[in-house]
Design a protein around this motif. Structure first.
Motif, PDB file in Angstrom:
ATOM      1  N   ASN A   1       0.723  -1.420  -0.064  1.00 50.01           N
ATOM      2  CA  ASN A   1       0.243   0.635   0.150  1.00 50.01           C
ATOM      3  C   ASN A   1       1.061   1.141   0.179  1.00 50.01           C
ATOM      4  N   ARG A   2       2.309   1.017   0.715  1.00 45.31           N
ATOM      5  CA  ARG A   2       3.064   2.353   0.938  1.00 45.31           C
ATOM      6  C   ARG A   2       3.802   2.689  -0.348  1.00 45.31           C
ATOM      7  N   GLY A   3       3.666   1.663  -1.773  1.00 46.72           N
ATOM      8  CA  GLY A   3       4.186   1.532  -2.877  1.00 46.72           C
ATOM      9  C   GLY A   3       5.555   1.985  -3.247  1.00 46.72           C
ATOM     10  N   LEU A   4       5.751   3.666  -3.888  1.00 48.85           N
ATOM     11  CA  LEU A   4       6.870   4.350  -4.074  1.00 48.85           C
ATOM     12  C   LEU A   4       7.625   4.426  -2.918  1.00 48.85           C
ATOM     13  N   ARG A   5       7.210   4.846  -1.761  1.00 48.92           N
ATOM     14  CA  ARG A   5       7.577   4.687  -0.445  1.00 48.92           C
ATOM     15  C   ARG A   5       8.769   3.326   0.188  1.00 48.92           C
ATOM     16  N   SER A   6       7.931   2.831  -0.255  1.00 49.95           N
ATOM     17  CA  SER A   6       7.957   1.343   0.356  1.00 49.95           C
ATOM     18  C   SER A   6       9.864   0.833  -0.151  1.00 49.95           C
ATOM     19  N   TRP A   7      10.019   1.129  -2.003  1.00 50.60           N
ATOM     20  CA  TRP A   7      10.356   0.953  -2.307  1.00 50.60           C
ATOM     21  C   TRP A   7      11.605   1.733  -3.065  1.00 50.60           C
ATOM     22  N   LEU A   8      11.722   3.493  -2.709  1.00 47.26           N
ATOM     23  CA  LEU A   8      12.704   3.845  -2.943  1.00 47.26           C
ATOM     24  C   LEU A   8      13.776   3.895  -0.854  1.00 47.26           C
ATOM     25  N   THR A   9      13.223   3.272  -0.748  1.00 51.60           N
ATOM     26  CA  THR A   9      13.293   2.539   1.089  1.00 51.60           C
ATOM     27  C   THR A   9      14.092   1.823   0.761  1.00 51.60           C
ATOM     28  N   VAL A  10      13.328   0.291   0.564  1.00 53.44           N
ATOM     29  CA  VAL A  10      14.203  -0.832  -0.135  1.00 53.44           C
ATOM     30  C   VAL A  10      15.273  -0.343  -1.535  1.00 53.44           C
TER      31      VAL A  10
ATOM     32  N   VAL B   1      22.541   4.348   6.628  1.00 52.52           N
ATOM     33  CA  VAL B   1      21.727   5.530   5.303  1.00 52.52           C
ATOM     34  C   VAL B   1      20.181   4.750   5.010  1.00 52.52           C
ATOM     35  N   GLY B   2      20.553   3.278   3.946  1.00 54.40           N
ATOM     36  CA  GLY B   2      19.601   3.364   3.962  1.00 54.40           C
ATOM     37  C   GLY B   2      19.143   2.078   5.669  1.00 54.40           C
ATOM     38  N   GLY B   3      19.152   1.650   6.687  1.00 59.73           N
ATOM     39  CA  GLY B   3      18.858   1.753   7.634  1.00 59.73           C
ATOM     40  C   GLY B   3      17.787   3.075   8.371  1.00 59.73           C
ATOM     41  N   ILE B   4      18.735   4.123   8.485  1.00 63.74           N
ATOM     42  CA  ILE B   4      17.518   5.065   8.811  1.00 63.74           C
ATOM     43  C   ILE B   4      16.393   5.726   7.589  1.00 63.74           C
ATOM     44  N   GLY B   5      16.107   5.468   6.504  1.00 69.80           N
ATOM     45  CA  GLY B   5      15.446   5.410   5.696  1.00 69.80           C
ATOM     46  C   GLY B   5      14.345   4.217   6.167  1.00 69.80           C
ATOM     47  N   ILE B   6      14.775   2.654   6.737  1.00 70.61           N
ATOM     48  CA  ILE B   6      14.005   2.439   6.859  1.00 70.61           C
ATOM     49  C   ILE B   6      13.717   2.518   8.357  1.00 70.61           C
TER      50      ILE B   6
ATOM     51  N   VAL C   1       2.119  -6.595  18.462  1.00 73.09           N
ATOM     52  CA  VAL C   1       2.103  -5.532  17.300  1.00 73.09           C
ATOM     53  C   VAL C   1       3.266  -5.641  16.980  1.00 73.09           C
ATOM     54  N   MET C   2       4.016  -5.792  18.185  1.00 68.80           N
ATOM     55  CA  MET C   2       6.081  -5.131  17.661  1.00 68.80           C
ATOM     56  C   MET C   2       6.519  -6.179  16.458  1.00 68.80           C
ATOM     57  N   ARG C   3       5.754  -7.492  16.351  1.00 69.24           N
ATOM     58  CA  ARG C   3       6.294  -8.373  15.996  1.00 69.24           C
ATOM     59  C   ARG C   3       5.832  -8.068  14.466  1.00 69.24           C
ATOM     60  N   LEU C   4       4.837  -7.396  14.212  1.00 60.97           N
ATOM     61  CA  LEU C   4       4.705  -7.134  12.941  1.00 60.97           C
ATOM     62  C   LEU C   4       4.871  -5.648  12.406  1.00 60.97           C
ATOM     63  N   TYR C   5       5.612  -5.249  12.964  1.00 62.25           N
ATOM     64  CA  TYR C   5       6.679  -3.968  12.589  1.00 62.25           C
ATOM     65  C   TYR C   5       8.136  -4.402  12.519  1.00 62.25           C
ATOM     66  N   LEU C   6       8.632  -5.307  13.074  1.00 70.33           N
ATOM     67  CA  LEU C   6       9.838  -5.837  12.939  1.00 70.33           C
ATOM     68  C   LEU C   6       9.256  -6.446  11.358  1.00 70.33           C
ATOM     69  N   ILE C   7       8.617  -7.329  11.285  1.00 67.67           N
ATOM     70  CA  ILE C   7       8.966  -8.534  10.200  1.00 67.67           C
ATOM     71  C   ILE C   7       8.684  -7.296   8.494  1.00 67.67           C
ATOM     72  N   GLU C   8       7.833  -6.440   8.908  1.00 66.76           N
ATOM     73  CA  GLU C   8       7.579  -5.492   8.005  1.00 66.76           C
ATOM     74  C   GLU C   8       9.587  -4.758   7.699  1.00 66.76           C
ATOM     75  N   SER C   9       9.831  -3.882   8.971  1.00 68.49           N
ATOM     76  CA  SER C   9      10.993  -3.843   8.577  1.00 68.49           C
ATOM     77  C   SER C   9      11.817  -4.690   8.132  1.00 68.49           C
ATOM     78  N   GLY C  10      11.735  -6.160   8.246  1.00 63.74           N
ATOM     79  CA  GLY C  10      13.039  -7.084   7.957  1.00 63.74           C
ATOM     80  C   GLY C  10      12.563  -7.746   6.606  1.00 63.74           C
ATOM     81  N   LEU C  11      11.068  -7.234   6.452  1.00 61.49           N
ATOM     82  CA  LEU C  11      10.723  -8.048   5.052  1.00 61.49           C
ATOM     83  C   LEU C  11      11.791  -6.589   3.719  1.00 61.49           C
ATOM     84  N   MET C  12      11.817  -5.564   4.502  1.00 61.49           N
ATOM     85  CA  MET C  12      11.972  -4.466   3.623  1.00 61.49           C
ATOM     86  C   MET C  12      13.715  -4.530   3.192  1.00 61.49           C
ATOM     87  N   GLY C  13      14.143  -4.899   4.249  1.00 64.75           N
ATOM     88  CA  GLY C  13      15.903  -4.962   4.134  1.00 64.75           C
ATOM     89  C   GLY C  13      16.333  -6.760   3.710  1.00 64.75           C
ATOM     90  N   LEU C  14      15.800  -7.337   3.530  1.00 68.34           N
ATOM     91  CA  LEU C  14      15.515  -9.036   2.737  1.00 68.34           C
ATOM     92  C   LEU C  14      15.286  -8.377   1.362  1.00 68.34           C
TER      93      LEU C  14
END
Length: 413
Positions: free
Chosen positions: A16-25, A292-297, A325-338
């Motif tokens: 749903n976040r689309g472009l913002r997610s891809w720029l962070t990735v 820098v990428g980590g700060i973006g995430i 809830v915390m697990r949900l957000y960690l999964i999201e950030s981990g997926l962006m890292g992956l």
């Protein structure tokens, strides 16, 4: 909330976040690509270095006259070091080194640079006088044509590949004659191209003949002594024993020695250490882009908490725990890292594969093109590292989301 539900919801939120997610990735992908490319180049340079040094023979120890206090410090940058002490090597030294256990051959050599005339052309080349009985066993050079030097030879030479094919307008062939000093020599052998440019640019002749044109070297003196060890020998131990014996023959103490004992095995180890340290240093610099990428995430996840505050309130009102809830957000950030790691590793591998095709040379080492080495271990570690960076960057936003009170979250606009 089940783990599968958390994963599905995380993927939906990222989509749903689309472009913002891809720029962070993309920030993570660039960092991982830089790290993978640099480490693969470093591994390739190390492999190339080992391959080239093996051409010198890791079972060979060389003794040279003179000693510098900095010569044993392993290619120190910036010069410096102790005073240089002059010395000489003699037939006594050669004889005294032969009985060392693990030594197979000991060969004193006479060498220097001399004018060489072929027909009407003159060049300056390295001329080395060797022991014809031993040289073929102590050299790593192979014959392309003709034969090695033999006992009983006098004014004959074996020439390196470059001397034979490139330095003169007319190629040297077997039976041709060269003039070195005031003596005429006949070519009886031509060497194959070597990994060591010193062999390619050298002319080898019997020791007695070399002394005729190198009068600055005493009749009982050598420019160097080459020691070849047995296949199963401990080269480091033999080097130490050789040094102890030379200290006796030269009547000097270790702090006043006037000779240098160096093995290619030790040289290879020192160069490998330097190469590894340089690669790690460059990799660490490249890893800054991961920060820098980590700060973006972290920024993306923080904004996500603000944008989804009501959603978090609804989840908590339905019974979702703080941990979930915390697990949900960690999964999201981990997926962006992956995802960033996968893209970055692919990009880094692509860059590494292009480098050899561009013909980049390896730091002047023989003019060979640079090779790169990409191992499964490097790819797996880069993916693990990118996931860790992603999850670590999402820790604070995840905790922030977990700490929200349901009532306050539901009232948030």
């Amino acid at each position: 909330m089940r783990l599968e539900d958390s994963l599905e919801l995380s993927i939906s939120n990222l989509s749903n976040r689309g472009l913002r997610s891809w720029l962070t990735v993309l920030g993570i992908a660039i960092g991982i690509a830089a790290v993978v490319a640099i480490l693969s180049i470093g591994a390739g340079m190390e492999a190339s270095l080992s391959s080239r040094l093996s051409g010198f023979g890791t079972d060979v120890v060389t003794v040279t006259p003179g000693y510098s206090g900095s010569s044993q410090q392993g290619f120190r940058f910036g010069g410096g070091g102790g005073a240089v002490k002059s010395g000489n090597l003699t037939e006594v030294d050669e004889a005294f080194l032969r009985p060392v256990m693990g030594v197979k051959y000991v060969e004193g050599r006479v060498s220097g640079r001399r004018d060489v005339i072929y027909v009407d052309e003159r060049i300056t080349a390295s001329v080395t006088g060797v022991n014809p009985q031993i040289w073929r066993y102590t050299t790593t050079a192979e014959l392309a044509a003709g034969r090695y030097l033999s006992p009983g030879d006098t004014f004959v030479v074996v020439v390196g590949d470059r001397i034979a094919t490139k330095v003169f307008k007319r190629p040297l062939t077997l039976g041709r004659q060269l003039r070195i000093g005031n003596q005429t020599f006949t070519v009886v052998g031509i060497l194959k191209p070597s990994t060591t440019s010193s062999d390619d640019n050298a002319i080898f002749t019997p020791r007695d003949a070399a002394r005729k044109v190198m009068t600055e070297v005493g009749q009982r003196e050598y420019s160097s002594i080459v020691v070849k060890t047995t296949p199963d020998a401990n080269v480091s131990r033999i080097s130490e024993e050789l040094e102890k014996r030379l200290l006796i023959t030269h009547h000097v103490t270790p702090d006043k020695k006037d000779f240098t004992v160096n093995s290619m095995q030790a040289t290879a180890a020192r160069l490998t250490d330097i190469m590894q340290s340089t690669t790690i240093f460059l990799g660490a610099i490249a890893a800054v882009s991961l920060l820098v990428g980590g700060i973006g995430i972290a920024n993306t996840m923080y904004m996500s908490v603000l944008e989804r505050t009501r959603q978090i309130g609804i989840l908590k009102a339905l019974g979702t725990t703080n941990r979930e809830v915390m697990r949900l957000y960690l999964i999201e950030s981990g997926l962006m890292g992956l995802v960033g790691g996968i893209l970055g590793a692919s990009l880094g591998a692509m860059i590494s594969s292009l480098i050899p095709r561009l013909g980049v040379s390896v730091m002047g080492m023989g003019g060979g093109s640079m090779t790169t080495v990409i191992t499964p271990k490097l790819i797996v570690l880069s993916l693990i590292f990118s996931v860790i960076v992603g999850m670590f960057s999402g820790v604070y936003p995840a905790k922030m989301a977990a700490d929200l009170q349901p009532v306050e979250a539901l009232r948030y606009e």
